[in-house]
Structures are given as C-alpha cells and as structure tokens.
Scaffold this motif. Structure first.
Motif, PDB file in Angstrom:
ATOM      1  N   PRO B 301       0.834  -1.208   0.000  1.00  0.00           N
ATOM      2  CA  PRO B 301       0.000   0.000   0.000  1.00  0.00           C
ATOM      3  C   PRO B 301       0.867   1.256   0.000  1.00  0.00           C
ATOM      4  N   THR B 302       0.395   2.313  -0.634  1.00  0.00           N
ATOM      5  CA  THR B 302       1.077   3.604  -0.607  1.00  0.00           C
ATOM      6  C   THR B 302       1.461   3.951   0.825  1.00  0.00           C
ATOM      7  N   SER B 303       2.729   4.322   1.017  1.00  0.00           N
ATOM      8  CA  SER B 303       3.197   4.624   2.373  1.00  0.00           C
ATOM      9  C   SER B 303       2.786   6.019   2.836  1.00  0.00           C
ATOM     10  N   SER B 304       2.585   6.934   1.889  1.00  0.00           N
ATOM     11  CA  SER B 304       2.173   8.297   2.253  1.00  0.00           C
ATOM     12  C   SER B 304       0.673   8.308   2.510  1.00  0.00           C
ATOM     13  N   ILE B 305       0.283   8.341   3.782  1.00  0.00           N
ATOM     14  CA  ILE B 305      -1.149   8.360   4.104  1.00  0.00           C
ATOM     15  C   ILE B 305      -1.459   9.528   5.029  1.00  0.00           C
ATOM     16  N   ARG B 306      -2.759   9.871   5.063  1.00  0.00           N
ATOM     17  CA  ARG B 306      -3.144  11.066   5.807  1.00  0.00           C
ATOM     18  C   ARG B 306      -3.205  10.800   7.306  1.00  0.00           C
ATOM     19  N   SER B 307      -3.478   9.549   7.676  1.00  0.00           N
ATOM     20  CA  SER B 307      -3.616   9.269   9.111  1.00  0.00           C
ATOM     21  C   SER B 307      -2.247   9.340   9.799  1.00  0.00           C
TER      22      SER B 307
END
Lengths: 359, 359, 359, 359
Positions: B301-307
């Motif tokens: 999964p994309t490592s840059s997340i908003r949480s």
C-alpha cells in the motif's frame, strides 16, 4: 556480462556439468588477509550434500572442496591474497549410467526442451549444466561471502513442505539444524516424514517454501534504483533451480492489508531509530534498514518423478517418460543452504559496493 | 556496474529527481534502422501518467517525451542509428511546496531513513531519487524495447486490489484498457471503486497484485545459470518501487501441489511441441519455452497516508507524521504499465544476448 | 556492457550527435557530499572549446554546461547526492549546412565507411556520433572525477606538433596554460605558429603527441590482471578520436634499452620508499607506485582537409572529395584537456574500486 | 566488473599463481556446436612455453591443457555446448625453492612493492599472481576465440629485439615459425643470437617490439565510442605483463606526417571499396574497415636480472638484490603468442557484440 557469473564486486563464476570430471567456481573480489581454509567452506557444503537422510537423494557425493588459488599461508594461517580464489570439487559418483531413454525424450518440467531449442545440442548426462549440482558452488561462494561479513548471521528454514505449513508459534531456531528438513517447528516432523514417505511410495514429489533471515545486516546496503538490495536478492534467489517465487518481508500479504497497517512505524530505542514491526523485511527503497532481512521463496516439486508423464521426443513424436534415477522427493529441502548462500553473496557484494561509494 | 542502469545489451540508464528540472534516460544497444518517433513512446507514457481518474494522484504532469539523440530522418521516416537514444521529460508540475515538515522527519515505509543513513544527505523535494516518477523512464525504455520485438505482445492487468481479487472466469482482455484500474474483470469495478473511495475518505491506502502476460515470445530467450530469464524478470520487477514479491507461472502455488500435478506434460500439436498446462509460466531452466510468460507481483500500500503515524526525526526524537500531498491511494494501479515495460526490456535484452551467441 | 559508457564504479555514459539539439552524459557512482557546481565543470570545458585561437576550428560553441540532476543545495553549497549526475550542453551552432556532397561520399580517414558498413545508415550531419564534439562530455565527466581525487594534479602538454618536438630542457609548467598550443616549451611557439599557418594555407593538417602527467596519485590504484591501471588508461586514451598510439613511462623506448638501465632502482627517502628514475611511468604490475603517472599518446592529422582526395561513394563509384568546413588544422591541440579528463576518470574509478576491496 | 576477467560476450576469467597446484581459466560465451578439443588449444600453448631454445627460460613446463567442462562428444566429435569451458594446467615444475631473499626485498621493475602496498600481503613464490605464467591462459582462451572466427588469420612477429630492428624489405611470413625469435627477417638471426648471448653472459636483459597482423577481419567489428576496437585492443595488449606501449597502424608515426599523406585514400577494386594505403591499421572510428589490422607493442626488458640493483626491503631499509633464477633474457620473445591471443579474444568478443546488435 556473463551468464555464468553472479555479483559485481564480490563476483563468482561457476562452471561444470554434473557428470563431467569436476565442477568449480572462481570467486573474485574478496578482500585480502581474510582467514580462509577448506573447512570454512566444507562445513556449508556438508549441509547441502545429498545422501544425508532418506528424505533426500541417496546419491553419495563426498563433495570435497579444493582451493586451487588465491590463498597463502602466513604465520600458520591461510589468508586470502585479494586475487581470484579457484574452487573445485571432483565428481566422484558418476555411474556410467544408461541415458538412452532421456537422450531422445524431453523430460517435462526440465530444461531439456528449452536448452535443445536454444543451443541445438544436448548434454543428457545427469542434466548437464541444468543440474542442481551447480548449486554446490553457490554454497562454496557463499561460505567466502560470509567471511566478508563476519557479524551477519544468515539462517534458512523450511516453512512449508508441500501442503503442510509450520506453526510460527513453535519457531525454535535451535531446532533447525537438528532435523533433516531444516524445520524450525518440532511438531512438523512426524507429519512431514509421513508425507514424504507417501510421496516416495507413490513415485511422486512435492515443493516447499523456504525462509531465510539475515540478522545484523549493516544499515545502508543496496542502492537506488537498479542496484536495489531486494531486486538483487530476487535475482539471486530466482536463479536457483526450481524456484518459482520470491518475496521480501510480508511479501504478497502486503497487497492485501492497508497502508495504515503495513508501514513499520518508527520510534527511538535508546539512541537508535527502531521499528515497531518488520513488514518491509529489512529493506526500504532498496536499501537495508538494519532490521532483519526476511526472504521467502517457493520451490516447485521435483520434476523427475517415477509416475508416467506424457512428453515428446527429438523426432517430434508423442511418447511417455518415467524417471527411475536417485532423485530427491523434495528438492526444496536441499535448497535451504543454497538460499542462504545467495543472500550471503548479495550482501557481501553490496557491502563492497557501499564501501566504494560511501566510506 | 551501475546502480542506475538496467540490462546488458539492451541497456538503459535513468537519471533525475522528481523535483529537478527534468528526468531522463539513455537507451543503449538498440539495433539500427528501427522506426521510432516520439509518439511510439508517448502512447505508453500516457497510460502511466497520473491525474487520469479519481483513483490516482491528481497531479497534472504532461510527461511529454523528447528524443534528443540516436534518431535520424531518412525518406520521411525517423530511424534509430544504433547510437544511444537520449530521452527527456521536463518536470512541469514542481509546485514550490513546503517540505519543512518532512525535512526533519523520516516517513515510515519510505526510503528517507535508509537513504539518509547511506548517503548522509537528504533530498526531500518530492522524494528525490526514490520517487516513483523515475518509473516514467522505465516505461519510455520499454516502448523502445517493444520495437525490437514487434511480434511479442505484453499486457498487464490488476488481479487484486487490496483484499478484493478478480474472478478469473470473467477475464476479458478487451476490458483491461477500458477501465481506470486495468481490471480484466468487469464485475470488480463497482466493488473496487467503493473500496478506493472509502480509503480516500479514511486517509488510508491499499496494495495490489498485478499480472503481466507476454505472448509470442520466441523459444530460447534466457540462459543458464545467472542469466536466467525468470531471475532477470524478478530483478527488474522487484526494482519497481513498492514491489514486495514476484512469482512466475503458478509461483508460490507450486510449493503446495505435487510433482505429478505440476509438470506441464508435452504433446505434439501439428509439428510443434506443445504443453498441456502452463504452470511453468513459459520458462523452463531459465529459458523461454514459447508458452506465454506469466509474471505476478505484489505492490505494498502507498506509504504516504493522511492518518497519523509514529516516527522519528533526524535529531533522534520521537514524533508523528501525516502526509497531506497529492498521493495515489493505490500506487499499484499505475504500476501496470511499469511492469509491462520491465518485462519488455528484459525480453529485448535477452533477444540480443541470444542472437549474439546462437544465431 | 555498454558501448557508450566508460568506467566501472565511477562510470559515465555519453549521448548525442554534433548536430542534434544537444549532447550530454550521465555520471554515475560519484560519492555523496562532494561540492560541485556548474563552474567546476565549465572551467575545463572552456579549455577545450574551439574558436579560442586561429590554430583551432573557428566554430563558436558556447558549450555551456547544465547540471540536470544529482545535486542539491545545502547551506548555500551545491553537493552531490550519490545519485546520477546528468549533464547537458545545447548545440547552439548548428548551421543549416549543405551536406549533399558528403552524403554520398565516404571521407577518407573518417568513420563514414565503417559506420555505414556496420549500421546500414548514415548520419552525415557534422559526423554524427563520430564527431569529436562527444569529447566535451569526457571533459565534463573528468571535471567530476577530479573532485573525487582533489589532491591529484593532472596536467597535459603538447610535446610534438607535426614534425616539431619540444626541447625537454625548456619544460616550464607555468607556460603550458599561457599559449594556444599547450606547449611547455616557449621556444616552440614561433616555429609551431609558422608551421600551422603553412598547413592552413596549403589546406593540409598535422598530428601531435600529447603527454599527460598525474602527480600525487595514491599508491595502490589499479589491479591485476585485467584491471591494470595502464591497460585501462590505454583503453580510455585510445578511445579518443584520432588517437593511434599510447605509451606509459618510457614506453616504446623501453624496448631499446637494457634491463640494467630500465629498472627504476629503489632507495629510502626518509621513511618512504623512493625510486631513482621513473621509466615505469608510475605503474608497476598494473598498480600505481606513487610516482608520477606519465602517459603519452599520438594523434593523427585531421582527416578533413581542403586538398583533393580520392574516394568512393555509396553507389560504388570512384570520386574525389575536398572538405571545406571549419576544421582544426591539428585536432591534437584540443585533445589535451580530453586526455587529462580520461586519466582523471580512470583514476577516480580505480580509487573507488580499490576502496571497495582494500579499505 | 572483475579484475580477472577479459571481454564481454566472449569472456574469460583467469586464476592461479605460478607456484600453486595449477592455473586455469573459465571461458564463457562461446557459441555452441564449435568443434574443440585439447589439441586445438595445446598447439598454441606449445608455441608459448618456455624451454624451447636457449633464448628463453630453461624452465620445463609441460603446460598440458585439460578441458574440464563445456564440451560433449557427439558422433565422435567434441563440440562446445554453449556453457562455460573450464581449462586447467597443472603446475608441474614447482621446485621447492628458496625465496628467503626476495621475501623481504622488493624487486625493482616488478610489482612486489605495489602489490604489497595495495593488498598488505605478499605471495613471493614465483611472483604469485603477477607472474607471466598467467599468460598461458590467455593463449588458451585465444585458441578458442580463433575457433569463433575461423577465417581470420592472426600472426605475430618480433620486429625489434633490444636495439636491433628487422629490415621490413626482408619480411618473410613463412620464416616466422622457423626461428626461435618469431623474426620475419632471416638476416636478423645471427645478430640477435649474438646479442642475446652477450646479455646472458652479462646477466642483463633486453626488450622487444612485437607486431601482430590480423587478416580477413570482417568489416564492422568494434563500436563507437567506448567499445572501439582499437581501444579494446590497447586494453588487452597493455594488460600483458611488461608492455609499455601500443600503437595501431602507423601509430606514433601518424603524429609526424601530414593529413594529405596520412589518409588512406579509397578506390573501387572490382565492386569492393578498397584503400591505397593502410596507415589506419584496419580500424576507422573504432570499427574494422576490412583491411589488415596492424598492432605493435613494446615490451620492456626482463626486470629479473643477475646484476646487482639497489632496492629497499619491507622493513624500510636500503639493500641490494640480484636475481639468480631461470629467467628469460627477453620476455618479449614469448609474448608473441600472447599478443596474438589477446587480439583473437577482442575480435571474437566484438564479432558476437556486432551480431547481437546488427544481424
């Protein structure tokens, strides 16, 4: 470029067919003044050699390693000189066998058909260059690679045999070398023994999944973007006979979970950055993070089986084949030290590559 | 040896950071007199570029390819000359962004920490060299590789998005290019759309599994034992950002089934040897068999997340990070043309390597 | 393997034709955190560029170097990041020239005939890839190589122009950069000027011999037996356009004198081993000895001359050719900084290679 | 990258020290189905081996080649299989010699000092890896290379021994193999014999210049700009022990004459482009032109001489050395077949490289 060499700065070149007079390899790039004698290599070869249990091929190969160059004695110690280390194993168990059956037929699952299509020539004796006997030299090169990174511990285990997986809660490192399967889970032994015995009885074979863990790997090995540590590990592992898949860290599982679950969050452990989990398998952006490097790979079932299989021959006729020889019911078992060796070689190579650019 | 080059006889070298003036690559080894113009490359880049649907990053990059060398016009056709082909894309969407937050912090799941540990320097602008923007040049090199093997068809599809797999019985080749996910299964669309929308809403991300199939590959590409076609495919695929696993043919499944089930039995189909199944994924002993080459790989999964995620900073303090930028909820979607390109490059390289030794 | 790359760990790949939009190169393997800006490169390019005196080609090329990647600014300094450094020079002086004459004819002494025979295609504009314009990128790469070995001083001089040699007793290092010929001997200037003016008048050209000296080279660079420092210098130098011979130390002279005269006898100078002479040119057994590295090479006369020459055309007819363009009467003059650059690149490469194995 | 390998597609890796149990090499990349047996190699080794006349070292080495892999027998013929060919020669003449004198001292003109400085270890027995014994394996690899280009004739000759040159007007190809010096000029023999006898008497040595001519080389071998045929020949030749200079065609002479004299003017000879002269030595722009390839190289005088020389020892003291062993008065004589072999290997490699890109 060479189709028979692996690595860049720590580089080995293998040669030899399983039924020629000998097999060997040349290891180039090892730093000078490393202590190295035959036994440092022999002990790893002994882990790989056949005939050690009823679960592997009953062939007897002494697999005695000879070091022909690259070493001198100084004050009673054998030391590398920085020049190429030539290794050789004589092939002692070359029975003058009858290959007339497979001379004409292409064995399914083997490289007979593709080699013949490519090179227009067949070396049927023991599989020629496609024989897994070549992997002995990988193990030998790996033993030298380990000497370059003495603090790194690389250990493999069988985590699945055919349809039977280990239970990870039973993982016991010390048990791995105590059983013929390299299983880390003592509860598997009885099940696996029975499973293999049934396969042998039925003239069938099975595959396996192997996990290799490398501990104490320095941070910073590997490189963007085509020298990634994981990419070169994948290359090295997939080049082992019968491997069909390779994954790093949580591997294919990563595709299923969410980003919030997958990232290995960081925190300070004393004065050292640390990670809460190791889904990445010790590699981020192709570069080692200092966590354990975790690699898993799948080995297909031995293709040489006793039961009849449909195939074709060199004359383009349909026929059948059944293999009688002394074959491993599961080649995966003996692939454990080979997988370890390939990881060792990739790490030693990248250690030198990193030192060149970044010391 | 070069950490930024891929391939041997068909070889490309990429350069550039996502927020520099431009990115580019140099493709070397292409045979002369191949027709090649910008559009031959542009059409593949257009498949990869972001901003094409709400399911990928909303960044707008025109990604217009320029050919700077290696081509001349003869009788109105642009032809390769056999000399290096230099390709360049100007970076047009470099917002002067505020990187102060990530300048100090290591983003979990990214290469920030490992790059900094290795090189002692950080290029925070858009991820520097670790940015997936580099993959545009793989796609460009792949477009040239395809020109070398005009009969080979290479097509990728998304076979799993997060926890949702396709149903292989619904596979429809013609549907793949008609949807934003590269899904071959029309029944997935509604489910996947809903799934991605939820992820976006929750500031989360998911992974994917991609399958690439290459048809009409000539028999005999690849080589024993360290130039194996599958090993070099594994290398190329694992070098793509965020890939955690790769398998050929039935892959990890091969470890579970028996030898009698796994071997692809052969028979004559007209005057041509043929196979009953394709568990091998078109490669035997590291050499192409003429069957379809089948490769699957897992993207994390994309490592840059908003949480919010726990992490540490350059000063060795615990901290938290949350990424606000314009990121793909699933980088796997845009990895489809990249995977195709890497397979194309490996095949073109091996085509030339085989021709050198065996023509 | 790449036909357009040079070096192993410090490696550059050049691209571009003299009459395309630009030429460039990608330099890979430079260590991180080296200060590098455009001017560090530009100053060496300025030494090479044409139009600086009436003794070189009157073409005006600004040869302004652009750095497209691999550098970031930190605290006001531009530093290498360890990733590939992409360099580009726009071709500003591409007159829309009439090539119809040479389009059909093969120019004697040029690669027109061999290129066409090999690739089946001709790029006549300014000589295409065979143009000496490519050497600008060698000079640029060399400027970066020098940064890796800041203590090493590499200086070239013209020691023979056509039939006129320097007198070594007049050697004056400080004079070299003060004259248009890179002559170390002030007494040559008047003679050489007259000689060149006569050549220009007669539409003829001459060759030259260049000597490059590298001082303060660390002991231990190079390697047995196919990575010898002198062998790789010979490779690099002979790859420069128009070079026909290369020698190290006393070179061909060594064949004439006796063993008792030739060996550089050793003695202790303080606590450092030293040599009475330097016939070896600073290299013993392929490894640097700490003495000055001395390399000489011969450049043939410019092949493009105004006087008529017999040749053949693409249709297989006898014909004649006379070159009118703006050509150097002696390409050897501008080869001085190119030779320096190649030596710098070989030394930087071997410095990294040695550090990998022996640090 | 390997410091002990030469070539790219036709590639060999040598190993072994002169006083170990054996020396050997691995030849990779040879096409399949080439007839090859031990005698094809042995006949070239026999040309190189010492003890053949009083003008070379009196050591007796049978130098019997063994082929350990890469060959199978089919219909009574030994054929290459396309897999690596491992070659081995046992060292039979390793007298248990007293090395105590040179163990501590650095021999002038040898690599003792540079090896020790680089690797921190000394292998004094027979010079270790720096011994010219390694060149036996070059000759062996060259014998295989010749099999790949059966029409090409490569022949070397000694054109200068110490201060005595041949007279080119006396050149007689058939005489070369009839004398112990490989001289093409019968009038030299008496002079050279006397010269060598005097050197032996005085405990001195001399150098030589060797010329290698390759006939019937296909047009189009080589490549711009870092794969130039002449650059790789220079590399291969300069990597031979004791070589100090190499030139192609008229070589250094080209620097002295004018452009109008130097260009090889072209004309049609029947339907084939032809050249009036061969100043270029058969290579234009790094690519073979179809003319004879002409290479000359200078060998320095043997460094091991009987007369006393000043030197230093490992403890940093001044001392003297005089070599007593069984040394060649002129190593250049035995370098003739070695030079031929290196040219053969470069040509075979480029033949495969050209076929990859341009067939």
């Amino acid at each position: 470029m060479s189709h028979n060499s692996f690595g860049h700065l720590f580089r080995f070149t293998t040669w030899g067919e399983s039924h020629g007079p000998s097999i060997g390899c040349v290891v180039d790039g090892a730093p000078p003044r490393i202590e190295l004698n035959e036994n440092d290599i022999q002990k790893f070869l002994d882990k790989r050699k056949p005939g050690q249990s009823k679960f592997t091929s009953p062939r007897k190969e002494s697999d005695e390693i000879k070091i022909l160059s690259g070493i001198i004695e100084e004050d009673g110690k054998k030391l590398t000189t920085g020049t190429p280390i030539s290794l050789l194993i004589e092939n002692t168990d070359q029975r003058s066998k009858d290959y007339s059956d497979i001379e004409e037929k292409f064995r399914p699952g083997h490289a007979d058909y593709t080699y013949f299509s490519k090179y227009g020539i067949r070396d049927v004796r023991g599989g020629g260059r496609q024989s897994a006997r070549e992997t002995a030299m990988r193990v030998a090169a790996g033993a030298i690679a380990r000497k370059i990174l003495p603090k790194v511990e690389i250990k493999g285990a069988l985590v699945q045999l055919g349809e039977h997986k280990i239970n990870r809660e039973n993982w016991d490192d010390s048990f791995i070398e105590k059983n013929a399967f390299w299983s880390p889970d003592p509860t598997t032994i009885e099940i696996w023994e029975k499973y293999i015995e049934d396969l042998i009885k039925n003239g069938d074979s099975c595959g396996a999944i192997i996990e290799i863990i490398a501990k104490n790997v320095p941070i910073g090995l590997g490189a963007p973007v085509y020298g990634k540590l994981d990419a070169e590990i994948a290359n090295g592992i997939m080049s082992i006979n019968a491997v069909k898949g390779v994954e790093i860290g949580n591997g294919f599982e990563a595709a299923t979970i969410k980003g919030s679950e997958n990232s290995d969050q960081m925190f300070m452990k004393g004065d050292q950055p640390s990670f809460e989990t190791n889904n990445s398998g010790g590699i981020l952006g192709g570069i080692s993070s200092g966590q354990d490097i975790v690699v898993r790979f799948a080995i297909k079932p031995t293709s040489s089986i006793r039961s009849n299989q449909k195939t074709v021959n060199k004359s383009g006729k349909n026929t059948e084949i059944s293999t009688k020889g002394r074959h491993d019911p599961c080649v995966g078992i003996r692939a454990v030290p080979v997988g370890e060796a390939m990881i060792a070689c990739v790490l030693a190579d990248h250690f030198l590559r990193d030192r060149a650019q970044n010391s």
